[in-house]
Design an enzyme around this catalytic site. Structure first.
Site, mmCIF file in Angstrom:
data_model
loop_
_atom_site.group_PDB
_atom_site.id
_atom_site.type_symbol
_atom_site.label_atom_id
_atom_site.label_comp_id
_atom_site.label_asym_id
_atom_site.label_seq_id
_atom_site.Cartn_x
_atom_site.Cartn_y
_atom_site.Cartn_z
ATOM 1 N N SER A 98 -12.619 3.216 -0.720
ATOM 2 C CA SER A 98 -12.251 2.767 -2.071
ATOM 3 C C SER A 98 -13.523 2.426 -2.832
ATOM 4 C CB SER A 98 -11.382 1.514 -1.966
ATOM 5 O OG SER A 98 -11.252 0.885 -3.226
ATOM 6 N N TYR A 111 -9.894 -6.851 1.783
ATOM 7 C CA TYR A 111 -9.651 -5.428 1.476
ATOM 8 C C TYR A 111 -10.974 -4.711 1.211
ATOM 9 C CZ TYR A 111 -8.084 -1.209 -0.928
ATOM 10 O OH TYR A 111 -7.886 0.094 -1.291
HETATM 11 N N1 LIG Z 1 -4.016 3.529 -5.207
HETATM 12 C C1 LIG Z 1 -5.251 3.147 -5.483
HETATM 13 O O1 LIG Z 1 -5.569 2.751 -6.612
HETATM 14 C C2 LIG Z 1 -6.308 3.205 -4.394
HETATM 15 C C3 LIG Z 1 -7.638 2.981 -4.772
HETATM 16 C C4 LIG Z 1 -8.619 3.028 -3.784
HETATM 17 C C5 LIG Z 1 -8.284 3.332 -2.483
HETATM 18 N N2 LIG Z 1 -6.976 3.544 -2.141
HETATM 19 C C6 LIG Z 1 -6.680 3.838 -0.733
HETATM 20 O O2 LIG Z 1 -5.873 4.999 -0.669
HETATM 21 C C7 LIG Z 1 -5.118 4.971 0.546
HETATM 22 C C8 LIG Z 1 -3.689 5.331 0.229
HETATM 23 O O3 LIG Z 1 -3.115 4.273 -0.517
HETATM 24 P P1 LIG Z 1 -2.086 4.499 -1.712
HETATM 25 O O4 LIG Z 1 -2.708 3.981 -2.933
HETATM 26 O O5 LIG Z 1 -1.564 5.896 -1.676
HETATM 27 O O6 LIG Z 1 -0.988 3.436 -1.326
HETATM 28 P P2 LIG Z 1 0.482 3.608 -0.768
HETATM 29 O O7 LIG Z 1 1.268 4.477 -1.657
HETATM 30 O O8 LIG Z 1 0.968 2.226 -0.488
HETATM 31 O O9 LIG Z 1 0.211 4.394 0.592
HETATM 32 C C9 LIG Z 1 -0.224 3.737 1.734
HETATM 33 C C10 LIG Z 1 0.314 4.511 2.907
HETATM 34 O O10 LIG Z 1 0.039 3.744 4.090
HETATM 35 C C11 LIG Z 1 1.248 3.635 4.816
HETATM 36 N N3 LIG Z 1 1.289 2.379 5.562
HETATM 37 C C12 LIG Z 1 1.068 1.129 5.104
HETATM 38 N N4 LIG Z 1 1.186 0.238 6.113
HETATM 39 C C13 LIG Z 1 1.481 0.955 7.230
HETATM 40 C C14 LIG Z 1 1.709 0.613 8.586
HETATM 41 N N5 LIG Z 1 1.679 -0.646 9.017
HETATM 42 N N6 LIG Z 1 1.966 1.606 9.479
HETATM 43 C C15 LIG Z 1 2.045 2.904 9.067
HETATM 44 N N7 LIG Z 1 1.830 3.297 7.785
HETATM 45 C C16 LIG Z 1 1.566 2.325 6.886
HETATM 46 C C17 LIG Z 1 2.349 3.651 3.776
HETATM 47 O O11 LIG Z 1 3.552 4.011 4.402
HETATM 48 P P3 LIG Z 1 4.956 3.621 3.692
HETATM 49 O O12 LIG Z 1 5.040 4.465 2.461
HETATM 50 O O13 LIG Z 1 5.939 3.954 4.741
HETATM 51 O O14 LIG Z 1 4.865 2.169 3.371
HETATM 52 C C18 LIG Z 1 1.827 4.710 2.821
HETATM 53 O O15 LIG Z 1 2.124 6.004 3.288
HETATM 54 C C19 LIG Z 1 -5.291 3.573 1.137
HETATM 55 O O16 LIG Z 1 -6.204 3.632 2.205
HETATM 56 C C20 LIG Z 1 -5.868 2.771 -0.020
HETATM 57 O O17 LIG Z 1 -6.659 1.689 0.409
HETATM 58 C C21 LIG Z 1 -5.983 3.495 -3.078
#
Ligand SMILES: NC(=O)c1ccc[n+]([C@@H]2O[C@H](COP(=O)([O-])OP(=O)(O)OC[C@H]3O[C@@H](n4cnc5c(N)ncnc54)[C@H](OP(=O)(O)O)[C@@H]3O)[C@@H](O)[C@H]2O)c1
Length: 221
Positions: A98, A111
């Site tokens: 991130s 985080y």
């Molecule tokens: N969105 C942003 O602005 C942003 C910015 C920088 C970095 N990121 C990074 O991008 C990555 C994806 O995040 P996202 O934004 O797409 O968020 P998200 O939609 O919440 O996706 C997170 C994923 O992780 C899974 N997950 C969470 N806890 C889990 C657990 N205990 N066991 C198994 N799976 C689990 C979720 O599964 P479920 O759907 O089943 O809950 C979901 O598929 C993350 O590493 C995040 O830190 C995101």
């Protein structure tokens, strides 16, 4: 299960990455006999909203959760698939860090620190293995419209996941560390050129505003 649309076979292994004790042996067993060509370490969690470290609810549990899901998963999954990739001299590992992992982010401290780990781990291990045919990339997005970011309306700097991934995939094999898309490249560049005292001030003020907003919402509900 077969993916009819893309004419591929898919296999699902269920895992809760909060549990670091048992899942990796199950995943290892589930992967037995499969040639893993691409690993995307995408799983990640953050806070509900920006908070002081000592204010995080169930702090001990939250520390374990963030570290198990954001950090341990990346090392353990890499540990499971990298040997096979090295044997075949090909493979791709994409680790989602991130922009919060580039500089310390107050009020999202754990985080931000976990994402710094992911970025450092990815870059170090890439240097170790890149000559052996395996690409290891660190992706550092700014905001993307997802459940985690709680952003609902896409904009130039806050793209949809589909839009973001389309750009980010084009960087695999070309950039070992990337922001993933031009708008986020600009944010990363901007965060590097502004004076540190100013970016710290803005980060603290923005986080405190977001914290106040969420606390007000919680009181209203
Ligand atoms: N969105 C942003 O602005 C942003 C910015 C920088 C970095 N990121 C990074 O991008 C990555 C994806 O995040 P996202 O934004 O797409 O968020 P998200 O939609 O919440 O996706 C997170 C994923 O992780 C899974 N997950 C969470 N806890 C889990 C657990 N205990 N066991 C198994 N799976 C689990 C979720 O599964 P479920 O759907 O089943 O809950 C979901 O598929 C993350 O590493 C995040 O830190 C995101």
């Amino acid at each position: 299960m077969s993916g009819e649309k893309f004419k591929v076979e898919t296999k699902t292994i269920t895992a809760d990455f909060e549990d670091r004790e048992t899942i990796y042996s199950n995943i290892k067993a589930g992967l037995e006999g499969l040639e893993i060509g691409i690993l995307v370490n995408n799983v990640g969690v953050s806070y509900s909203y920006p908070q002081y470290f000592l204010e995080i609810p169930e702090l001990d549990k939250a520390i374990d959760k963030l570290i198990n899901i954001n950090v341990i998963s990346v090392c353990k999954m890499t540990r499971l698939v990298l040997p096979g990739m090295l044997e075949r001299s090909k493979g791709v590992i994409v680790n989602i860090s991130s922009l919060a992992g580039l500089q310390p982010t107050p009020f999202l401290t754990i985080y931000s620190a976990t994402k710094a780990f992911v970025n450092f781990f990815s870059q170090g291990i890439n240097m170790e293995y890149k000559k052996r045919g395996v690409i290891i990339q660190s992706v550092l997005p700014y905001f993307v419209v997802t459940k985690l970011s709680k952003i609902r309306r896409p904009s130039t700097f806050k793209p949809t996941p589909e839009w973001y991934v389309k750009y980010a995939l084009n960087t695999v094999g070309l950039e070992s560390q990337t922001s993933g898309c031009p708008a986020h490249d600009l944010m990363a560049w901007f965060s590097k050129i502004v004076p540190t005292w100013y970016s710290k001030k803005v980060m603290v003020e923005t986080a405190l505003k977001a914290r106040a907003y969420h606390m007000k919402k919680l009181k209203e509900n």
